[in-house]
Motif scaffolding. Structure first.
Motif, PDB file in Angstrom:
ATOM      1  N   ALA A   1      11.196  39.144 -19.790  1.00 25.54           N
ATOM      2  CA  ALA A   1      10.807  39.936 -18.613  1.00 25.54           C
ATOM      3  C   ALA A   1      11.849  39.891 -17.493  1.00 25.54           C
ATOM      4  O   ALA A   1      11.980  40.853 -16.728  1.00 25.54           O
ATOM      5  N   PHE A   2      12.586  38.776 -17.379  1.00 23.99           N
ATOM      6  CA  PHE A   2      13.586  38.649 -16.310  1.00 23.99           C
ATOM      7  C   PHE A   2      15.013  38.710 -16.856  1.00 23.99           C
ATOM      8  O   PHE A   2      15.952  38.304 -16.174  1.00 23.99           O
ATOM      9  N   SER A   3      15.162  39.229 -18.080  1.00 18.34           N
ATOM     10  CA  SER A   3      16.457  39.186 -18.755  1.00 18.34           C
ATOM     11  C   SER A   3      17.046  40.552 -19.052  1.00 18.34           C
ATOM     12  O   SER A   3      18.187  40.652 -19.498  1.00 18.34           O
ATOM     13  N   ILE A   4      16.281  41.621 -18.812  1.00 24.07           N
ATOM     14  CA  ILE A   4      16.749  42.992 -19.029  1.00 24.07           C
ATOM     15  C   ILE A   4      16.214  43.868 -17.899  1.00 24.07           C
ATOM     16  O   ILE A   4      15.257  43.486 -17.227  1.00 24.07           O
ATOM     17  N   PRO A   5      16.845  45.035 -17.655  1.00 21.48           N
ATOM     18  CA  PRO A   5      16.325  45.923 -16.603  1.00 21.48           C
ATOM     19  C   PRO A   5      14.849  46.257 -16.836  1.00 21.48           C
ATOM     20  O   PRO A   5      14.399  46.383 -17.980  1.00 21.48           O
ATOM     21  N   ILE A   6      14.126  46.422 -15.755  1.00 17.69           N
ATOM     22  CA  ILE A   6      12.675  46.585 -15.857  1.00 17.69           C
ATOM     23  C   ILE A   6      12.282  47.876 -16.579  1.00 17.69           C
ATOM     24  O   ILE A   6      11.219  47.939 -17.207  1.00 17.69           O
ATOM     25  N   LYS A   7      13.149  48.886 -16.529  1.00 16.32           N
ATOM     26  CA  LYS A   7      12.875  50.117 -17.261  1.00 16.32           C
ATOM     27  C   LYS A   7      14.146  50.612 -17.933  1.00 16.32           C
ATOM     28  O   LYS A   7      15.209  50.630 -17.330  1.00 16.32           O
ATOM     29  N   GLY A   8      14.020  51.001 -19.191  1.00 13.39           N
ATOM     30  CA  GLY A   8      15.165  51.467 -19.946  1.00 13.39           C
ATOM     31  C   GLY A   8      15.635  52.828 -19.484  1.00 13.39           C
ATOM     32  O   GLY A   8      14.960  53.539 -18.740  1.00 13.39           O
ATOM     33  N   GLY A   9      16.832  53.195 -19.961  1.00 11.90           N
ATOM     34  CA  GLY A   9      17.420  54.462 -19.569  1.00 11.90           C
ATOM     35  C   GLY A   9      18.371  54.987 -20.625  1.00 11.90           C
ATOM     36  O   GLY A   9      18.156  54.799 -21.821  1.00 11.90           O
ATOM     37  N   ALA A  10      19.454  55.603 -20.185  1.00 10.55           N
ATOM     38  CA  ALA A  10      20.334  56.341 -21.091  1.00 10.55           C
ATOM     39  C   ALA A  10      21.164  55.449 -22.002  1.00 10.55           C
ATOM     40  O   ALA A  10      21.659  55.910 -23.032  1.00 10.55           O
ATOM     41  N   ASP A  11      21.344  54.191 -21.644  1.00 12.06           N
ATOM     42  CA  ASP A  11      22.146  53.310 -22.493  1.00 12.06           C
ATOM     43  C   ASP A  11      21.288  52.366 -23.326  1.00 12.06           C
ATOM     44  O   ASP A  11      21.803  51.646 -24.181  1.00 12.06           O
ATOM     45  N   GLY A  12      19.978  52.350 -23.111  1.00  8.97           N
ATOM     46  CA  GLY A  12      19.123  51.474 -23.915  1.00  8.97           C
ATOM     47  C   GLY A  12      17.776  51.235 -23.267  1.00  8.97           C
ATOM     48  O   GLY A  12      17.546  51.591 -22.107  1.00  8.97           O
ATOM     49  N   GLY A  13      16.872  50.621 -24.038  1.00  3.56           N
ATOM     50  CA  GLY A  13      15.630  50.156 -23.451  1.00  3.56           C
ATOM     51  C   GLY A  13      14.384  50.957 -23.737  1.00  3.56           C
ATOM     52  O   GLY A  13      13.326  50.666 -23.176  1.00  3.56           O
ATOM     53  N   ALA A  14      14.450  51.968 -24.606  1.00  5.61           N
ATOM     54  CA  ALA A  14      13.228  52.680 -24.991  1.00  5.61           C
ATOM     55  C   ALA A  14      12.379  51.788 -25.889  1.00  5.61           C
ATOM     56  O   ALA A  14      12.861  50.819 -26.480  1.00  5.61           O
ATOM     57  N   PHE A  15      11.096  52.126 -25.984  1.00  3.74           N
ATOM     58  CA  PHE A  15      10.181  51.458 -26.913  1.00  3.74           C
ATOM     59  C   PHE A  15       9.749  52.474 -27.966  1.00  3.74           C
ATOM     60  O   PHE A  15       9.366  53.600 -27.634  1.00  3.74           O
ATOM     61  N   ILE A  16       9.816  52.060 -29.242  1.00  2.74           N
ATOM     62  CA  ILE A  16       9.410  52.962 -30.325  1.00  2.74           C
ATOM     63  C   ILE A  16       8.541  52.199 -31.319  1.00  2.74           C
ATOM     64  O   ILE A  16       8.534  50.972 -31.350  1.00  2.74           O
ATOM     65  N   THR A  17       7.795  52.948 -32.127  1.00  8.37           N
ATOM     66  CA  THR A  17       7.161  52.365 -33.309  1.00  8.37           C
ATOM     67  C   THR A  17       8.043  52.698 -34.504  1.00  8.37           C
ATOM     68  O   THR A  17       8.819  53.659 -34.478  1.00  8.37           O
ATOM     69  N   ALA A  18       7.911  51.917 -35.569  1.00 12.11           N
ATOM     70  CA  ALA A  18       8.705  52.193 -36.765  1.00 12.11           C
ATOM     71  C   ALA A  18       8.404  53.580 -37.341  1.00 12.11           C
ATOM     72  O   ALA A  18       9.338  54.328 -37.678  1.00 12.11           O
ATOM     73  N   PRO A  19       7.125  53.998 -37.459  1.00 14.31           N
ATOM     74  CA  PRO A  19       6.862  55.359 -37.942  1.00 14.31           C
ATOM     75  C   PRO A  19       7.445  56.440 -37.034  1.00 14.31           C
ATOM     76  O   PRO A  19       7.903  57.477 -37.523  1.00 14.31           O
ATOM     77  N   ASP A  20       7.457  56.212 -35.723  1.00 11.16           N
ATOM     78  CA  ASP A  20       8.044  57.191 -34.811  1.00 11.16           C
ATOM     79  C   ASP A  20       9.546  57.312 -35.021  1.00 11.16           C
ATOM     80  O   ASP A  20      10.111  58.408 -34.970  1.00 11.16           O
ATOM     81  N   MET A  21      10.226  56.178 -35.242  1.00  8.12           N
ATOM     82  CA  MET A  21      11.674  56.246 -35.482  1.00  8.12           C
ATOM     83  C   MET A  21      11.956  56.997 -36.768  1.00  8.12           C
ATOM     84  O   MET A  21      12.942  57.740 -36.863  1.00  8.12           O
ATOM     85  N   MET A  22      11.093  56.847 -37.754  1.00  6.33           N
ATOM     86  CA  MET A  22      11.244  57.602 -38.992  1.00  6.33           C
ATOM     87  C   MET A  22      11.118  59.100 -38.704  1.00  6.33           C
ATOM     88  O   MET A  22      11.862  59.921 -39.262  1.00  6.33           O
ATOM     89  N   LYS A  23      10.200  59.469 -37.818  1.00  8.52           N
ATOM     90  CA  LYS A  23      10.043  60.880 -37.430  1.00  8.52           C
ATOM     91  C   LYS A  23      11.292  61.393 -36.718  1.00  8.52           C
ATOM     92  O   LYS A  23      11.661  62.572 -36.866  1.00  8.52           O
ATOM     93  N   LEU A  24      11.929  60.532 -35.944  1.00  8.11           N
ATOM     94  CA  LEU A  24      13.164  60.927 -35.262  1.00  8.11           C
ATOM     95  C   LEU A  24      14.238  61.291 -36.282  1.00  8.11           C
ATOM     96  O   LEU A  24      14.891  62.338 -36.172  1.00  8.11           O
ATOM     97  N   TRP A  25      14.422  60.425 -37.278  1.00  9.52           N
ATOM     98  CA  TRP A  25      15.416  60.709 -38.314  1.00  9.52           C
ATOM     99  C   TRP A  25      15.098  62.017 -39.032  1.00  9.52           C
ATOM    100  O   TRP A  25      15.982  62.853 -39.271  1.00  9.52           O
ATOM    101  N   GLU A  26      13.837  62.195 -39.383  1.00 11.26           N
ATOM    102  CA  GLU A  26      13.444  63.406 -40.097  1.00 11.26           C
ATOM    103  C   GLU A  26      13.638  64.647 -39.239  1.00 11.26           C
ATOM    104  O   GLU A  26      14.117  65.685 -39.712  1.00 11.26           O
ATOM    105  N   GLY A  27      13.293  64.550 -37.956  1.00  5.08           N
ATOM    106  CA  GLY A  27      13.483  65.674 -37.052  1.00  5.08           C
ATOM    107  C   GLY A  27      14.949  66.035 -36.879  1.00  5.08           C
ATOM    108  O   GLY A  27      15.314  67.213 -36.810  1.00  5.08           O
ATOM    109  N   LEU A  28      15.813  64.997 -36.830  1.00  4.63           N
ATOM    110  CA  LEU A  28      17.244  65.239 -36.674  1.00  4.63           C
ATOM    111  C   LEU A  28      17.828  65.906 -37.916  1.00  4.63           C
ATOM    112  O   LEU A  28      18.527  66.921 -37.816  1.00  4.63           O
ATOM    113  N   PHE A  29      17.525  65.365 -39.096  1.00  3.16           N
ATOM    114  CA  PHE A  29      18.125  65.888 -40.321  1.00  3.16           C
ATOM    115  C   PHE A  29      17.490  67.201 -40.778  1.00  3.16           C
ATOM    116  O   PHE A  29      18.093  67.931 -41.573  1.00  3.16           O
ATOM    117  N   ASN A  30      16.305  67.510 -40.276  1.00  4.77           N
ATOM    118  CA  ASN A  30      15.667  68.794 -40.580  1.00  4.77           C
ATOM    119  C   ASN A  30      15.991  69.867 -39.538  1.00  4.77           C
ATOM    120  O   ASN A  30      15.413  70.949 -39.564  1.00  4.77           O
TER     121      ASN A  30
END
Length: 341
Positions: free
Chosen positions: A227-256
């Motif tokens: 909690a005190f080791s990274i910026p409180i909110k992510g942005g353009a260089d990092g820090g998003a939160f994802i689920t594994a199934p959602d990341m799979m959807k990202l790959w599929e959306g990109l390649f499709n």
């Protein structure tokens, strides 16, 4: 296939036993789910286990999202990869080379100073001892850490991993769209892919089923959250939160081609700059070759209490997502699965 799944389970179980893997392993062969399993705790104090829909921080793994956002603007004709930084923002960068382009920023070859140079600093936590993490909620909050510093090398001279370059790219997205960076990515990438459980969440207001990041002290067995080791909110260089199934959807959306035109998708996926050996970089994505052909596209991220690897193996039709709320595990899992493949 059943035999393969049993063998794969042994491979991942062995890594879990050796590293104390805490996270998710999700693997697809085309449209078929080949393997999925969760390990460890999302909340150690309450002993709440990780599950397939747990949200994980992915650190720099989301630089790809920023690159896709920029490429969407290229698709719309709002800018090009050759557009100069000086023509994009009215922010003062007094010591930056005027020939820096979008291409340079996307490929870590701009030469601009970084706010966290991984060749000069080992510990990301060191940044926040004099600068409270809770003050870093917007991209502009990072500017004082690099905007008046001097260039490291001439634009295009070489690859040198650079977080500040992606902060600048995020500011360009904000300037050209009129939207806050995180709102744009959630709307134009996450929503379009059906990534309904992913987002840029503040550490002081995490939604349910989100894994806390844990920093282990191997010397005495204690741990603490990040909690005190990274910026409180992510942005353009990092820090998003994802689920594994959602990341799979990202790959599929990109390649499709659901996110970008075929032309722009192909440009993003080109090995545009050599990194080391058979490793290359495209736009926000790592590319590894074997025998002069592309073996995998992948993204990865490391922060205190976070590690993440996700890969696409085009010739095999395999996609792999391994997020973790510890600092090790995903690399070892990915390497073991590649050896198994």
């Amino acid at each position: 296939m059943l035999k393969d799944k049993r063998e794969l389970d042994k491979v991942v179980t062995n890594i879990h036993d050796n590293t104390g893997l805490s996270g998710v392993v999700y693997m697809k062969d085309g449209d078929d789910e080949l393997f999925q399993s969760a390990y460890g705790y999302a909340n150690r104090a309450e002993e709440l286990p990780n599950n397939m829909n747990t949200r994980f921080g992915i650190a720099s793994g989301c630089k790809l999202f920023t690159a896709i956002g920029i490429c969407q603007l290229v698709d719309k004709g709002t800018l090009s990869f050759h557009t100069r930084l000086k023509d994009c923002l009215d922010i003062s960068f007094p010591n930056f080379d005027e020939s820096i382009t979008i291409h340079h920023l996307l490929t870590h070859s701009s030469g601009i100073p970084d706010y966290f140079d991984e060749d000069e600093m080992d510990d990301f936590e060191e940044l926040w001892k004099e600068q409270p993490t809770y003050l870093f909620r917007n991209l502009k909050d990072f500017l004082p850490m690099f905007q008046n510093h001097h260039m490291k090398f001439q634009p295009g001279e070489k690859f040198h991993y650079n977080n500040a370059g992606f902060i600048v790219l995020g500011l360009i997205i904000e300037k050209r769209t009129g939207l806050r960076f995180t709102d744009y990515i959630e709307s134009e990438i996450f929503n379009r892919c059906g990534m309904k459980d992913s987002g840029y969440f503040s550490l002081d207001n995490l939604p349910k089923n989100t894994a806390y990041g844990y920093i282990d002290n191997d010397e005495d067995g204690t741990w603490r959250t990040n909690a005190f080791s990274i910026p409180i909110k992510g942005g353009a260089d990092g820090g998003a939160f994802i689920t594994a199934p959602d990341m799979m959807k990202l790959w599929e959306g990109l390649f499709n081609h659901e996110l970008l035109s075929e032309k722009c998708t192909n440009e993003l996926l080109q090995p545009l700059i050599a990194v080391k050996g058979d490793a290359y970089y495209g736009y926000g994505i790592w590319i590894n070759k074997r025998n002069d052909t592309i073996f995998k596209y992948h993204v990865m991220g490391y922060d205190p209490g976070v590690s993440f690897h996700s890969s696409v193996y085009p010739d095999l039709g395999i996609k792999l997502v391994v997020p973790s709320n510890k600092e090790k595990g995903p690399f070892e899992v990915t390497k073991a699965i590649e050896d198994w493949l």
